[in-house]
Design a protein around this motif. Sequence first.
Motif, PDB file in Angstrom:
ATOM      1  N   MET A 104       0.811  -1.166  -0.031  1.00 48.86           N
ATOM      2  CA  MET A 104      -0.177  -0.122   0.129  1.00 48.86           C
ATOM      3  C   MET A 104       0.804   1.191  -0.027  1.00 48.86           C
ATOM      4  N   ALA A 105       0.838   1.787  -1.116  1.00 47.31           N
ATOM      5  CA  ALA A 105       1.793   3.063  -1.298  1.00 47.31           C
ATOM      6  C   ALA A 105       3.176   3.227  -0.969  1.00 47.31           C
ATOM      7  N   GLY A 106       3.854   1.913  -0.891  1.00 51.54           N
ATOM      8  CA  GLY A 106       5.114   1.411  -1.022  1.00 51.54           C
ATOM      9  C   GLY A 106       5.488   1.145   0.610  1.00 51.54           C
ATOM     10  N   SER A 107       4.306   1.188   1.427  1.00 51.27           N
ATOM     11  CA  SER A 107       4.538   1.099   2.938  1.00 51.27           C
ATOM     12  C   SER A 107       4.519  -0.624   3.331  1.00 51.27           C
ATOM     13  N   ARG A 108       4.479  -0.770   4.526  1.00 45.94           N
ATOM     14  CA  ARG A 108       4.455  -2.193   4.908  1.00 45.94           C
ATOM     15  C   ARG A 108       2.957  -2.708   5.191  1.00 45.94           C
ATOM     16  N   TYR A 109       2.089  -1.911   4.932  1.00 44.69           N
ATOM     17  CA  TYR A 109       0.691  -2.356   4.692  1.00 44.69           C
ATOM     18  C   TYR A 109       0.340  -3.183   3.473  1.00 44.69           C
ATOM     19  N   ARG A 244       9.717   4.264   5.349  1.00 44.06           N
ATOM     20  CA  ARG A 244      10.321   3.164   4.392  1.00 44.06           C
ATOM     21  C   ARG A 244      11.338   3.658   3.554  1.00 44.06           C
ATOM     22  N   LYS A 245      10.660   4.665   2.899  1.00 43.17           N
ATOM     23  CA  LYS A 245      11.505   5.319   1.710  1.00 43.17           C
ATOM     24  C   LYS A 245      12.752   5.894   2.039  1.00 43.17           C
ATOM     25  N   GLU A 246      12.824   6.370   3.376  1.00 45.50           N
ATOM     26  CA  GLU A 246      13.640   7.163   3.879  1.00 45.50           C
ATOM     27  C   GLU A 246      14.911   6.413   4.361  1.00 45.50           C
ATOM     28  N   ARG A 247      14.690   5.132   4.683  1.00 49.74           N
ATOM     29  CA  ARG A 247      15.878   4.183   5.064  1.00 49.74           C
ATOM     30  C   ARG A 247      16.984   3.974   4.237  1.00 49.74           C
TER      31      ARG A 247
END
Length: 247
Positions: A104-109, A244-247
């Motif tokens: 979902m939108a590149g999240s962990r969901y 998540r993207k910032e990691r």
Amino acid sequence: MSREGIYDIHCHIVPGVDDGSANYEETKKLLRMEYDQGVRNIIATPHFRFRMFETPLSKVREQFKLVQQAAAEIGDDFNIYLGCEFHANMEMVRMLREGEITSMAGSRYVLAEFGGSSEASYIKERLYSLLASGYKPIAAHIERYEATRSDIDFVEELVDMGAYMQINADSIIGKEGFGTKRYCKKLMKYDLVHFVGSDCHNLTSRVSRIGEAYNYVSKKMDEAYADHLFIENPRKILADAKKRKER
């Protein structure tokens, strides 16, 4: 309602990739419908299901650009993200990790769908598999599954395990029958709902009524609870994606 508007985290508005929007013109009209319902943030969730909906992610992303284009023409405050309604299977974790399917939108969901007659043990096992792999599963439209509909204690068990529950706007306002409406009200009463989606597919039989559902929940529960389901929880998906993207 927050000035940022409500979120729709489950809809089929990407043209030509599943049984949702058929073309760009329909997508534009569906987006206008969403905007008029008070939606300002959408996570589009095309189906992925083996032997039924297997559009390659590259094609989905290509078509998704058309959705973003159409939304930009409606308003600069209209934000569209890409997700997936992922029909549960034994390859879920691998496919997510290898980038064959988007979360979902590149999240962990991850929005996970099941068959109406899926056994409780299978639902629990597939959701646990996602949890154990670091994902945050959202069980899609749980009012459709016999295992969850017939046993609210099972829903509570899934929530206690760490999974999230989503129900459809039409189910809340009674478009799917009184029994379904009563079930959704019971879920909300026991705080077993985390997200609401329009699950809109087209301009005729499956339209977006998510704004109507927001107003109904505000009236029957209260506005703070409606904001929790339609704004605050969805916002967490995007916050997780950003982190998540910032990691």
